[in-house]
Design a protein around this motif. Structure first.
Motif, PDB file in Angstrom:
ATOM      1  N   THR A 108       0.719  -1.139  -0.036  1.00  0.00           N
ATOM      2  CA  THR A 108      -0.049  -0.024  -0.655  1.00  0.00           C
ATOM      3  C   THR A 108       1.181   1.241   0.093  1.00  0.00           C
ATOM      4  OG1 THR A 108      -1.731  -1.278   1.170  1.00  0.00           O
ATOM      5  CG2 THR A 108      -1.807   1.771   1.445  1.00  0.00           C
ATOM      6  N   LEU A 109       2.279   1.354   0.696  1.00  0.00           N
ATOM      7  CA  LEU A 109       3.237   2.547   0.671  1.00  0.00           C
ATOM      8  C   LEU A 109       3.319   2.777  -0.439  1.00  0.00           C
ATOM      9  CD1 LEU A 109       4.008   1.744   4.661  1.00  0.00           C
ATOM     10  CD2 LEU A 109       3.103   4.081   3.581  1.00  0.00           C
ATOM     11  N   GLU A 110       3.843   1.891  -1.331  1.00  0.00           N
ATOM     12  CA  GLU A 110       4.274   1.875  -2.391  1.00  0.00           C
ATOM     13  C   GLU A 110       3.460   2.128  -3.155  1.00  0.00           C
ATOM     14  OE1 GLU A 110       6.300  -1.561  -5.140  1.00  0.00           O
ATOM     15  OE2 GLU A 110       7.070  -1.883  -3.265  1.00  0.00           O
ATOM     16  N   ASP A 111       2.192   1.550  -3.344  1.00  0.00           N
ATOM     17  CA  ASP A 111       0.889   1.860  -4.504  1.00  0.00           C
ATOM     18  C   ASP A 111       0.869   3.530  -4.188  1.00  0.00           C
ATOM     19  OD1 ASP A 111       0.852   0.159  -5.252  1.00  0.00           O
ATOM     20  OD2 ASP A 111      -1.563  -0.711  -4.087  1.00  0.00           O
ATOM     21  N   LEU A 112       0.715   4.149  -2.852  1.00  0.00           N
ATOM     22  CA  LEU A 112       0.518   5.267  -2.152  1.00  0.00           C
ATOM     23  C   LEU A 112       2.110   6.222  -2.859  1.00  0.00           C
ATOM     24  CD1 LEU A 112      -0.758   5.447   1.193  1.00  0.00           C
ATOM     25  CD2 LEU A 112      -2.015   5.696  -1.001  1.00  0.00           C
ATOM     26  N   ALA A 113       2.957   5.803  -2.915  1.00  0.00           N
ATOM     27  CA  ALA A 113       4.522   6.838  -3.083  1.00  0.00           C
ATOM     28  C   ALA A 113       4.263   6.930  -4.416  1.00  0.00           C
ATOM     29  CB  ALA A 113       5.738   5.906  -3.351  1.00  0.00           C
ATOM     30  N   GLN A 114       3.700   5.921  -5.418  1.00  0.00           N
ATOM     31  CA  GLN A 114       3.470   6.036  -7.206  1.00  0.00           C
ATOM     32  C   GLN A 114       2.237   7.287  -7.379  1.00  0.00           C
ATOM     33  OE1 GLN A 114       4.539   4.703  -9.687  1.00  0.00           O
ATOM     34  NE2 GLN A 114       6.958   3.157  -8.078  1.00  0.00           N
ATOM     35  N   TYR A 115       1.102   7.258  -6.677  1.00  0.00           N
ATOM     36  CA  TYR A 115       0.182   8.029  -7.255  1.00  0.00           C
ATOM     37  C   TYR A 115       0.238   9.597  -6.586  1.00  0.00           C
ATOM     38  CZ  TYR A 115      -2.864   4.204  -6.815  1.00  0.00           C
ATOM     39  OH  TYR A 115      -3.328   3.375  -7.377  1.00  0.00           O
ATOM     40  N   GLU A 116       1.171   9.453  -5.546  1.00  0.00           N
ATOM     41  CA  GLU A 116       2.431  10.782  -5.150  1.00  0.00           C
ATOM     42  C   GLU A 116       3.370  11.407  -6.100  1.00  0.00           C
ATOM     43  OE1 GLU A 116       4.620  13.104  -1.352  1.00  0.00           O
ATOM     44  OE2 GLU A 116       4.753  10.891  -1.201  1.00  0.00           O
ATOM     45  N   MET A 117       3.951  10.700  -6.150  1.00  0.00           N
ATOM     46  CA  MET A 117       5.091  11.356  -7.931  1.00  0.00           C
ATOM     47  C   MET A 117       3.471  11.354  -8.779  1.00  0.00           C
ATOM     48  SD  MET A 117       8.377   8.821  -9.250  1.00  0.00           S
ATOM     49  CE  MET A 117       7.120   7.408 -10.367  1.00  0.00           C
ATOM     50  N   GLN A 118       3.339  10.450  -9.338  1.00  0.00           N
ATOM     51  CA  GLN A 118       2.552  11.267 -10.391  1.00  0.00           C
ATOM     52  C   GLN A 118       1.419  11.807 -10.202  1.00  0.00           C
ATOM     53  OE1 GLN A 118      -0.660   7.952 -11.008  1.00  0.00           O
ATOM     54  NE2 GLN A 118       1.558   5.926 -11.966  1.00  0.00           N
ATOM     55  N   ALA A 119       0.910  12.790  -8.861  1.00  0.00           N
ATOM     56  CA  ALA A 119       0.654  14.317  -8.732  1.00  0.00           C
ATOM     57  C   ALA A 119       0.963  15.206  -8.721  1.00  0.00           C
ATOM     58  CB  ALA A 119      -0.273  13.990  -6.885  1.00  0.00           C
ATOM     59  N   ARG A 120       2.200  14.567  -8.388  1.00  0.00           N
ATOM     60  CA  ARG A 120       3.324  16.118  -8.494  1.00  0.00           C
ATOM     61  C   ARG A 120       3.349  16.514  -9.359  1.00  0.00           C
ATOM     62  NH1 ARG A 120       5.197  17.567  -3.475  1.00  0.00           N
ATOM     63  NH2 ARG A 120       4.936  15.655  -1.339  1.00  0.00           N
ATOM     64  N   GLU A 121       3.816  15.286 -10.403  1.00  0.00           N
ATOM     65  CA  GLU A 121       4.872  15.475 -12.151  1.00  0.00           C
ATOM     66  C   GLU A 121       3.243  16.352 -12.342  1.00  0.00           C
ATOM     67  OE1 GLU A 121       4.929  11.465 -13.496  1.00  0.00           O
ATOM     68  OE2 GLU A 121       7.104  11.584 -12.277  1.00  0.00           O
ATOM     69  N   LEU A 122       1.750  15.870 -12.310  1.00  0.00           N
ATOM     70  CA  LEU A 122       1.124  16.537 -12.842  1.00  0.00           C
ATOM     71  C   LEU A 122       0.971  17.753 -12.053  1.00  0.00           C
ATOM     72  CD1 LEU A 122      -1.820  13.719 -12.820  1.00  0.00           C
ATOM     73  CD2 LEU A 122      -0.384  14.282 -15.199  1.00  0.00           C
ATOM     74  N   LEU A 123       0.855  17.739 -11.198  1.00  0.00           N
ATOM     75  CA  LEU A 123       1.055  19.801 -10.880  1.00  0.00           C
ATOM     76  C   LEU A 123       2.025  20.026 -11.604  1.00  0.00           C
ATOM     77  CD1 LEU A 123       0.031  19.100  -7.153  1.00  0.00           C
ATOM     78  CD2 LEU A 123      -1.138  20.683  -8.427  1.00  0.00           C
ATOM     79  N   ALA A 124       3.013  19.441 -11.488  1.00  0.00           N
ATOM     80  CA  ALA A 124       4.600  20.390 -11.897  1.00  0.00           C
ATOM     81  C   ALA A 124       3.665  20.848 -14.128  1.00  0.00           C
ATOM     82  CB  ALA A 124       5.985  19.808 -12.392  1.00  0.00           C
ATOM     83  N   LEU A 125       3.271  19.895 -14.005  1.00  0.00           N
ATOM     84  CA  LEU A 125       2.972  20.354 -15.893  1.00  0.00           C
ATOM     85  C   LEU A 125       2.168  21.775 -15.923  1.00  0.00           C
ATOM     86  CD1 LEU A 125       2.698  16.805 -16.971  1.00  0.00           C
ATOM     87  CD2 LEU A 125       4.285  18.538 -18.248  1.00  0.00           C
ATOM     88  N   ALA A 126       1.267  21.734 -14.221  1.00  0.00           N
ATOM     89  CA  ALA A 126      -0.004  22.436 -14.392  1.00  0.00           C
ATOM     90  C   ALA A 126       0.562  23.758 -14.360  1.00  0.00           C
ATOM     91  CB  ALA A 126      -0.901  21.850 -13.711  1.00  0.00           C
ATOM     92  N   ASP A 127       1.521  23.362 -13.896  1.00  0.00           N
ATOM     93  CA  ASP A 127       2.187  24.400 -13.333  1.00  0.00           C
ATOM     94  C   ASP A 127       3.326  25.565 -14.393  1.00  0.00           C
ATOM     95  OD1 ASP A 127       1.563  25.196 -10.529  1.00  0.00           O
ATOM     96  OD2 ASP A 127       2.755  24.044  -9.503  1.00  0.00           O
ATOM     97  N   ALA A 128       3.614  24.643 -15.228  1.00  0.00           N
ATOM     98  CA  ALA A 128       4.338  25.245 -16.550  1.00  0.00           C
ATOM     99  C   ALA A 128       3.990  25.962 -17.578  1.00  0.00           C
ATOM    100  CB  ALA A 128       5.584  24.121 -16.943  1.00  0.00           C
ATOM    101  N   ARG A 129       2.309  24.801 -17.249  1.00  0.00           N
ATOM    102  CA  ARG A 129       1.580  25.366 -18.967  1.00  0.00           C
ATOM    103  C   ARG A 129       0.709  27.142 -17.741  1.00  0.00           C
ATOM    104  NH1 ARG A 129      -0.611  20.061 -19.416  1.00  0.00           N
ATOM    105  NH2 ARG A 129      -1.690  20.485 -17.526  1.00  0.00           N
ATOM    106  N   ASP A 130       0.604  27.136 -16.589  1.00  0.00           N
ATOM    107  CA  ASP A 130       0.546  27.840 -16.683  1.00  0.00           C
ATOM    108  C   ASP A 130       1.360  29.246 -16.514  1.00  0.00           C
ATOM    109  OD1 ASP A 130      -2.250  26.942 -15.617  1.00  0.00           O
ATOM    110  OD2 ASP A 130      -1.633  27.401 -13.514  1.00  0.00           O
TER     111      ASP A 130
END
Length: 138
Positions: A108-130
């Motif tokens: 479960t911790l491994e899955d959560l780490a993956q989800y966290e990493m994906q969410a951070r990447e999406l936020l970084a892309l959104a910030d770059a687009r903005d």
């Protein structure tokens, strides 16, 4: 011989008197009774030890039935092989359960780490687009 009231034990172990009465109902502690009508519970050093071991067992995830079995072994002579085998069986069974739970937690911790990493990447892309959009508007 040291004696304890239910209030003293409740404070010492940070539990409610109701919890201690429940453990009494389950046969985990057996205080004597004093006073008019035997309403006042008086706990011995043995009861205090059994309560301490009960609470430790609960923290470790043992069932009340398993705790009662272990406490009964604690109170009986320790040189009997069937009692020692019962103790060992309970400990091994519980360790296996905890190891399975640990494996589930690790997954479960491994899955959560993956989800966290994906969410951070999406936020970084959104910030770059903005930031690009703001530069274009200038």
């Amino acid at each position: 011989m040291t004696q304890y009231t239910i209030t003293e034990l409740a404070h010492e172990f940070d539990v409610t008197p109701r919890a201690i009465r429940f453990y009494e109902d389950q046969g985990l502690v057996a205080p004597s009774r004093e006073g008019a009508g035997g309403l006042k519970r008086v706990f011995s050093g043995r009861d205090r030890t059994r309560l301490r071991l009960t609470l430790r067992g609960k923290r470790l995830g043992f069932t009340l039935s398993e705790i009662r079995t272990l406490l009964d072994l604690y109170d009986s002579p320790t040189d009997t092989l069937p009692q020692l085998q019962a103790f060992l069986d309970t400990v091994v069974r519980h360790r296996e359960i905890l190891e399975r739970q640990r494996a589930d937690l690790d997954a479960t911790l491994e899955d959560l780490a993956q989800y966290e990493m994906q969410a951070r990447e999406l936020l970084a892309l959104a910030d770059a687009r903005d930031a690009e959009s703001a530069d274009v508007k200038k």
